[in-house]
Design a protein around this motif. Structure first.
Motif, PDB file in Angstrom:
ATOM      1  N   ILE A  82       3.448  -1.092   3.717  1.00 52.45           N
ATOM      2  CA  ILE A  82       4.558  -0.628   3.421  1.00 52.45           C
ATOM      3  C   ILE A  82       5.096  -0.963   2.126  1.00 52.45           C
ATOM      4  CG2 ILE A  82       6.955  -0.529   4.020  1.00 52.45           C
ATOM      5  CD1 ILE A  82       6.025  -0.301   6.958  1.00 52.45           C
ATOM      6  N   GLN A  83       4.908  -2.592   2.024  1.00 54.70           N
ATOM      7  CA  GLN A  83       5.380  -3.131   0.598  1.00 54.70           C
ATOM      8  C   GLN A  83       4.642  -2.624  -0.448  1.00 54.70           C
ATOM      9  OE1 GLN A  83       6.107  -7.442   1.719  1.00 54.70           O
ATOM     10  NE2 GLN A  83       8.385  -7.026   1.527  1.00 54.70           N
ATOM     11  N   ASP A  84       3.428  -2.366  -0.233  1.00 58.72           N
ATOM     12  CA  ASP A  84       2.342  -2.049  -1.510  1.00 58.72           C
ATOM     13  C   ASP A  84       2.936  -0.802  -2.053  1.00 58.72           C
ATOM     14  OD1 ASP A  84       0.861  -4.217  -1.405  1.00 58.72           O
ATOM     15  OD2 ASP A  84      -0.646  -3.497  -0.315  1.00 58.72           O
ATOM     16  N   SER A  85       3.161   0.108  -1.067  1.00 57.43           N
ATOM     17  CA  SER A  85       3.869   1.599  -1.290  1.00 57.43           C
ATOM     18  C   SER A  85       5.083   1.522  -1.696  1.00 57.43           C
ATOM     19  CB  SER A  85       3.422   2.368  -0.288  1.00 57.43           C
ATOM     20  OG  SER A  85       1.927   2.241   0.201  1.00 57.43           O
ATOM     21  N   HIS A  86       5.925   0.828  -1.275  1.00 61.05           N
ATOM     22  CA  HIS A  86       7.412   1.063  -1.387  1.00 61.05           C
ATOM     23  C   HIS A  86       8.158  -0.415  -2.014  1.00 61.05           C
ATOM     24  CE1 HIS A  86       6.855   5.040   0.542  1.00 61.05           C
ATOM     25  NE2 HIS A  86       6.235   4.065   1.810  1.00 61.05           N
ATOM     26  N   GLY A  87       7.521  -1.261  -2.340  1.00 59.30           N
ATOM     27  CA  GLY A  87       8.216  -2.391  -2.863  1.00 59.30           C
ATOM     28  C   GLY A  87       8.731  -3.557  -1.753  1.00 59.30           C
ATOM     29  N   PRO A  88       9.196  -4.493  -2.463  1.00 60.00           N
ATOM     30  CA  PRO A  88       9.382  -5.638  -1.329  1.00 60.00           C
ATOM     31  C   PRO A  88      10.676  -5.305  -0.451  1.00 60.00           C
ATOM     32  CG  PRO A  88       8.990  -6.753  -3.369  1.00 60.00           C
ATOM     33  CD  PRO A  88       9.064  -5.158  -3.501  1.00 60.00           C
ATOM     34  N   ASP A  89      11.809  -4.759  -1.093  1.00 53.55           N
ATOM     35  CA  ASP A  89      12.913  -4.365  -0.143  1.00 53.55           C
ATOM     36  C   ASP A  89      12.597  -3.316   0.842  1.00 53.55           C
ATOM     37  OD1 ASP A  89      14.320  -6.193  -1.538  1.00 53.55           O
ATOM     38  OD2 ASP A  89      15.552  -4.946  -2.681  1.00 53.55           O
ATOM     39  N   SER A  90      11.554  -2.619   1.188  1.00 57.72           N
ATOM     40  CA  SER A  90      11.226  -1.605   1.879  1.00 57.72           C
ATOM     41  C   SER A  90      11.082  -2.379   3.241  1.00 57.72           C
ATOM     42  CB  SER A  90       9.786  -0.901   1.506  1.00 57.72           C
ATOM     43  OG  SER A  90       8.850  -1.836   1.545  1.00 57.72           O
ATOM     44  N   VAL A  91      11.134  -3.739   3.439  1.00 58.62           N
ATOM     45  CA  VAL A  91      11.273  -4.238   4.732  1.00 58.62           C
ATOM     46  C   VAL A  91      12.343  -5.110   4.709  1.00 58.62           C
ATOM     47  CG1 VAL A  91       9.642  -6.165   5.860  1.00 58.62           C
ATOM     48  CG2 VAL A  91       8.417  -4.579   4.835  1.00 58.62           C
ATOM     49  N   ALA A  92      12.915  -5.060   5.941  1.00 64.45           N
ATOM     50  CA  ALA A  92      14.214  -5.822   6.112  1.00 64.45           C
ATOM     51  C   ALA A  92      14.143  -6.664   7.293  1.00 64.45           C
ATOM     52  CB  ALA A  92      15.356  -4.721   6.109  1.00 64.45           C
ATOM     53  N   VAL A  93      15.076  -7.650   7.332  1.00 67.42           N
ATOM     54  CA  VAL A  93      15.180  -8.576   8.570  1.00 67.42           C
ATOM     55  C   VAL A  93      16.719  -8.640   9.004  1.00 67.42           C
ATOM     56  CG1 VAL A  93      15.089 -10.923   9.116  1.00 67.42           C
ATOM     57  CG2 VAL A  93      13.561  -9.913   7.442  1.00 67.42           C
ATOM     58  N   LEU A 115       8.473 -12.452   2.474  1.00 66.72           N
ATOM     59  CA  LEU A 115       8.372 -11.151   2.417  1.00 66.72           C
ATOM     60  C   LEU A 115       9.078 -10.674   0.994  1.00 66.72           C
ATOM     61  CD1 LEU A 115      10.356  -9.867   5.669  1.00 66.72           C
ATOM     62  CD2 LEU A 115       7.851  -9.480   5.158  1.00 66.72           C
ATOM     63  N   ARG A 116       9.750 -11.691   0.320  1.00 67.57           N
ATOM     64  CA  ARG A 116      10.322 -11.285  -1.081  1.00 67.57           C
ATOM     65  C   ARG A 116      11.472 -10.211  -0.973  1.00 67.57           C
ATOM     66  NH1 ARG A 116       6.556  -8.903  -3.596  1.00 67.57           N
ATOM     67  NH2 ARG A 116       5.215  -8.887  -1.587  1.00 67.57           N
ATOM     68  N   THR A 117      12.036 -10.074   0.148  1.00 69.55           N
ATOM     69  CA  THR A 117      12.985  -9.015   0.254  1.00 69.55           C
ATOM     70  C   THR A 117      14.358  -9.644   0.022  1.00 69.55           C
ATOM     71  OG1 THR A 117      13.745  -7.131   1.665  1.00 69.55           O
ATOM     72  CG2 THR A 117      12.770  -9.241   2.751  1.00 69.55           C
ATOM     73  N   SER A 118      15.309  -8.665  -0.482  1.00 72.69           N
ATOM     74  CA  SER A 118      16.600  -9.206  -0.434  1.00 72.69           C
ATOM     75  C   SER A 118      17.512  -8.658   0.822  1.00 72.69           C
ATOM     76  CB  SER A 118      17.450  -8.498  -1.652  1.00 72.69           C
ATOM     77  OG  SER A 118      17.241  -6.947  -1.568  1.00 72.69           O
ATOM     78  N   GLN A 119      16.622  -7.872   1.764  1.00 78.31           N
ATOM     79  CA  GLN A 119      17.328  -7.075   2.671  1.00 78.31           C
ATOM     80  C   GLN A 119      17.212  -7.784   4.040  1.00 78.31           C
ATOM     81  OE1 GLN A 119      18.845  -3.725   1.881  1.00 78.31           O
ATOM     82  NE2 GLN A 119      18.187  -4.968   0.036  1.00 78.31           N
ATOM     83  N   ILE A 120      18.310  -8.774   4.144  1.00 78.89           N
ATOM     84  CA  ILE A 120      18.543  -9.426   5.190  1.00 78.89           C
ATOM     85  C   ILE A 120      19.871  -9.728   5.539  1.00 78.89           C
ATOM     86  CG2 ILE A 120      18.219 -11.642   3.986  1.00 78.89           C
ATOM     87  CD1 ILE A 120      17.408 -13.186   6.514  1.00 78.89           C
ATOM     88  N   PRO A 365      15.345 -13.226  -4.365  1.00 79.75           N
ATOM     89  CA  PRO A 365      15.946 -11.971  -4.570  1.00 79.75           C
ATOM     90  C   PRO A 365      17.463 -12.153  -4.568  1.00 79.75           C
ATOM     91  CG  PRO A 365      14.169 -11.791  -2.823  1.00 79.75           C
ATOM     92  CD  PRO A 365      14.483 -13.374  -2.946  1.00 79.75           C
ATOM     93  N   GLY A 366      18.087 -11.198  -5.158  1.00 76.38           N
ATOM     94  CA  GLY A 366      19.526 -11.121  -5.128  1.00 76.38           C
ATOM     95  C   GLY A 366      20.141 -10.715  -3.790  1.00 76.38           C
ATOM     96  N   ALA A 367      21.302 -10.486  -3.900  1.00 74.29           N
ATOM     97  CA  ALA A 367      21.930  -9.983  -2.758  1.00 74.29           C
ATOM     98  C   ALA A 367      21.615  -8.668  -2.263  1.00 74.29           C
ATOM     99  CB  ALA A 367      23.646 -10.026  -2.942  1.00 74.29           C
ATOM    100  N   GLY A 368      21.366  -8.536  -0.940  1.00 67.46           N
ATOM    101  CA  GLY A 368      21.053  -7.129  -0.408  1.00 67.46           C
ATOM    102  C   GLY A 368      22.107  -6.548   0.266  1.00 67.46           C
ATOM    103  N   ARG A 369      21.925  -5.547   1.150  1.00 72.08           N
ATOM    104  CA  ARG A 369      22.833  -4.848   1.689  1.00 72.08           C
ATOM    105  C   ARG A 369      23.227  -5.407   2.732  1.00 72.08           C
ATOM    106  NH1 ARG A 369      18.533  -1.227   0.964  1.00 72.08           N
ATOM    107  NH2 ARG A 369      19.044   0.489  -0.572  1.00 72.08           N
ATOM    108  N   SER A 370      24.549  -5.391   3.216  1.00 71.49           N
ATOM    109  CA  SER A 370      25.274  -5.721   4.342  1.00 71.49           C
ATOM    110  C   SER A 370      24.578  -4.971   5.571  1.00 71.49           C
ATOM    111  CB  SER A 370      26.619  -5.427   4.470  1.00 71.49           C
ATOM    112  OG  SER A 370      27.126  -4.113   4.446  1.00 71.49           O
TER     113      SER A 370
END
Length: 699
Positions: A82-93, A115-120, A365-370
């Protein structure tokens, strides 16, 4: 091997009552300052879930048991794809306010490093975010209660704004026995009954107008000369600007909007002004609004005008709900925060935490979505395509639950770590069975900022791993090794990461806690005694002053109209907790409240063709709920109440509005426009569940 017995704490609310757990899971209360040897019904029955037949004991992939190696390999390979196709923020926690400090910390590190994601984000966004934001901007620091619970023991007056503690945390009532209580709540709750019995008052505002009530009381304080001008001059700033907006809300005008008598507003102000030991405490009823930050701020402004915060024997506080709601928001599982309650956009904070993690600050990463925004982004360009959930039951607890369900079903990968098959786990692609509270070590931070030790009483069942092991295994599978897995090692890393931050745990150690020290953060060194009482000398802003922030009334995001003429509000009941995934499985508790109900005034029910005990359908613009009618003479005729502990077509959050506070991003759980009408033929399922509960208890 685990000890024969362990001194630990209740797995439910933020009082974190002391209890002892035996090797067979038997529970007994123990002396501890918050509960003093008592427990509520939930605490007494907590041990029954440790051996519940529904207990998850093997990983599930597509609903079928598999080995841990198979499950973890599937998760990590899917994440990579998923991340290879859509980037790190395509996975959330998505985390939870019931996770230990160690889990919350490691989950935040896992998201940002492995995960290198901002989405947590986490479910505390649904509980404490408005109180936290209001506290930070007023005092420069958020700690639910900036004083120990025991300080309430000899209080003369306590205002509880939006708090029903007699049901949500009954042992807390033991600390309020000498106080005249004022309860602000649209419902005549057991807490409100205690207030009236104590010689106090129950103020019953229109849902969504608590801010107007607080403004009216501030006006009453000014007009009566009750304002502490010396305190305001020495310890605060911003009063003139706050008063400039409040001046238009004289009590009689406020009464016309909120429905509380102007005379009662003046009476409460006179009680607060005429007492030397007085407190104002807010909870979810004041906070879970699309303007909850401003509502809490209005209560803070009133408290500051009267000289309460930072004064020995008095104060302002917010009542944290979830077991680790305080610690859970301090150590990195919020979208905009790093450990130690540091802001993720602060370069100094990023550098400090990066050094502990051994990474380049620029890689964090910076701030993600609430929370609500994260869920809402699923299925949109740039939104999450995979979600890992720890300690939360989103299908029941999130607002606009039908939309949440459709969003979760649209994911390419949903992974849930849980110990019971809750509604979210029941629809997951992968379910990972994890240890329960009595099977693990760790720390939690209760509502007064005191760090507590959770101790293991028994071993997890075969096939079950701890959340820390799961997170470390997933990180290793993603090529990011070196994650600590023992609670003590994780806590020591947390201490280093929090050092120098607003929530500084660096001086707190397992050895000190095990030796019985009572340690409240901040505790910046191992010879520091901790800080049970904040703000006695100065507030946490650079100039040491608290801020009064101008606020004004804004109506609820959704108001009644001809199509939906009633207001619905939601909350908890005595025997259930949060989404009910645990307490609905406890026979003794399910027997008391086996299914959803709706409280309604008899006159309102009669106009809708409803009688006590019949089934009704409650509808909002987002969905509908089946609930059994419960006639309540003290209910507001314009308002109905539903508990949010039930699932499927009984889930109150099918009705609720996901409108968000502009500052905290808290959704508006407490006000939704609804209509109600009779139904027939829908009660068989509930009756069956009730008979099963009766039979189980009888046998």
């Amino acid at each position: 091997m685990a000890r024969m017995t362990a001194d630990t704490h209740c797995p439910y609310c933020a009082l974190q009552c002391g209890m002892t757990v035996g090797a067979a899971g038997e529970v007994a209360p123990r002396e501890f300052p918050t509960n003093r040897g008592g427990l509520c019904q939930k605490g007494w029955t907590a041990g029954s879930l440790l051996s519940h037949p529904d207990r998850l004991s093997a990983p599930l992939l597509g609903g079928r048991p598999v080995t841990w190696e198979t499950a973890l390999a599937h998760v990590t390979s899917s994440i990579r794809e998923i991340q290879d196709s859509h980037g790190p923020d395509s996975v959330a926690v998505f985390g939870g306010g019931g996770l230990t400090n160690e889990k919350a910390y490691l989950l935040g590190r896992f998201a940002r490093v492995a995960l290198r994601t901002s989405q947590i984000d986490y479910n505390g966004r649904f509980c404490m975010s408005s109180a936290a934001a209001a506290g930070n901007r007023a005092f420069g620091l958020d700690r639910g209660l900036p004083f120990p619970v025991t300080d309430l023991d000899d209080a003369e007056v306590v205002v509880l704004a939006g708090a029903n503690v007699a049901e949500t945390m009954p042992p807390l009532m033991g600390h309020l026995g000498s106080a005249r209580l004022v309860v602000v709540d649209p419902r005549r709750t057991p807490t409100a009954e205690r207030a009236v019995a104590s010689g106090g008052l129950h103020l019953q505002p229109v849902p969504g107008t608590d801010l107007v009530l607080a403004l009216g009381m501030l006006h009453a304080a000014v007009e009566s000369g009750a304002v502490d001008t010396a305190y305001l001059g020495a310890r605060t700033s911003g009063f003139d600007d706050a008063w400039r907006l409040a001046t238009q809300w004289w009590p009689e005008r406020a009464e016309r909007v909120c429905g509380v008598a102007a005379a009662d507003m003046r009476t409460v102000v006179s009680w607060l002004a005429g007492s030397s030991r007085r407190y104002v405490l807010t909870a979810r009823g004041a906070e879970q609004h699309a303007h909850g930050v401003d509502t809490v701020t209005a209560w803070i402004n009133l408290s500051l005008a009267l000289g309460l915060p930072g004064t020995a024997g008095s104060g302002f506080g917010t009542i944290t709900g979830q077991g680790n709601g305080q610690g859970g928001r301090e150590h990195g599982q919020k979208a905009d925060q790093l450990p130690g309650y540091r802001r993720i956009d602060d370069p100094v904070a990023r550098a400090h935490v990066a050094a502990v993690w051994g990474v380049d600050p620029a890689s964090i990463p910076g701030a993600g979505r609430s929370a609500v925004e994260l869920i809402d982004a699923i299925g949109t360009p740039g939104g999450p395509r995979a979600l890992l959930v720890f300690g939360s039951n989103l299908r029941v607890s999130a607002p606009d639950a039908a939309r949440v369900a459709s969003k979760l079903d649209a994911l390419d990968l949903l992974v849930v770590a849980d110990f019971l098959p809750g509604e979210t786990a029941g629809r997951a692609d992968v379910v990972l069975p994890v240890a329960q509270w009595a099977e693990e070590e760790g720390t939690l931070t209760n509502l007064e900022g005191r760090v507590l030790r959770r101790r293991r009483a028994l071993d997890p069942p075969p096939g079950v791993r701890t959340d820390l092991d799961v997170v470390a295994d997933l990180a290793a599978g993603l090529g990011c090794g070196g994650f600590p897995t023992t609670p003590r090692a994780v806590f020591d890393e947390l201490r280093a990461a929090s050092a120098g931050g607003p929530a500084d745990y660096s001086g707190i150690t397992y050895d000190r806690l095990d030796a019985g020290e009572a340690l409240h953060w901040p505790c910046p060194s191992t010879d520091h005694p901790g800080t049970p009482r904040l703000f006695l000398d100065r507030f946490a802003h650079p100039d040491g002053r608290a801020r009064l922030v101008p606020v004004d009334h804004v109506p609820a995001a959704e108001l009644p109209d001809d199509a939906y003429p009633l207001r619905a509000t939601t909350g908890r009941v005595l025997v259930h907790y949060q989404s009910g995934a645990q307490t609905r499985r406890v026979d003794e508790l399910a027997l008391v409240e086996p299914d959803a109900f709706v409280e309604i005034h008899p006159d309102t029910a009669a106009r809708a063709g409803l009688a006590d005990g019949v089934w009704a359908r409650v509808e909002s613009r987002r969905g509908s709920v089946l609930a059994r009618v419960r006639l309540v003479l003290s209910a507001r005729p314009d308002t109905v109440f539903l508990p949010f502990h039930f699932a499927d077509d009984r889930a109150a959050n099918l009705l609720t509005n996901p409108a968000l506070d502009p500052v905290s991003r808290m959704p508006e759980f407490k006000v939704a426009a609804v209509r109600i009408h009779p139904v027939s033929g829908d009660s068989r399922y509930s009756d069956y569940r009730h008979s099963q509960a009766v039979e189980a208890v009888a046998t």
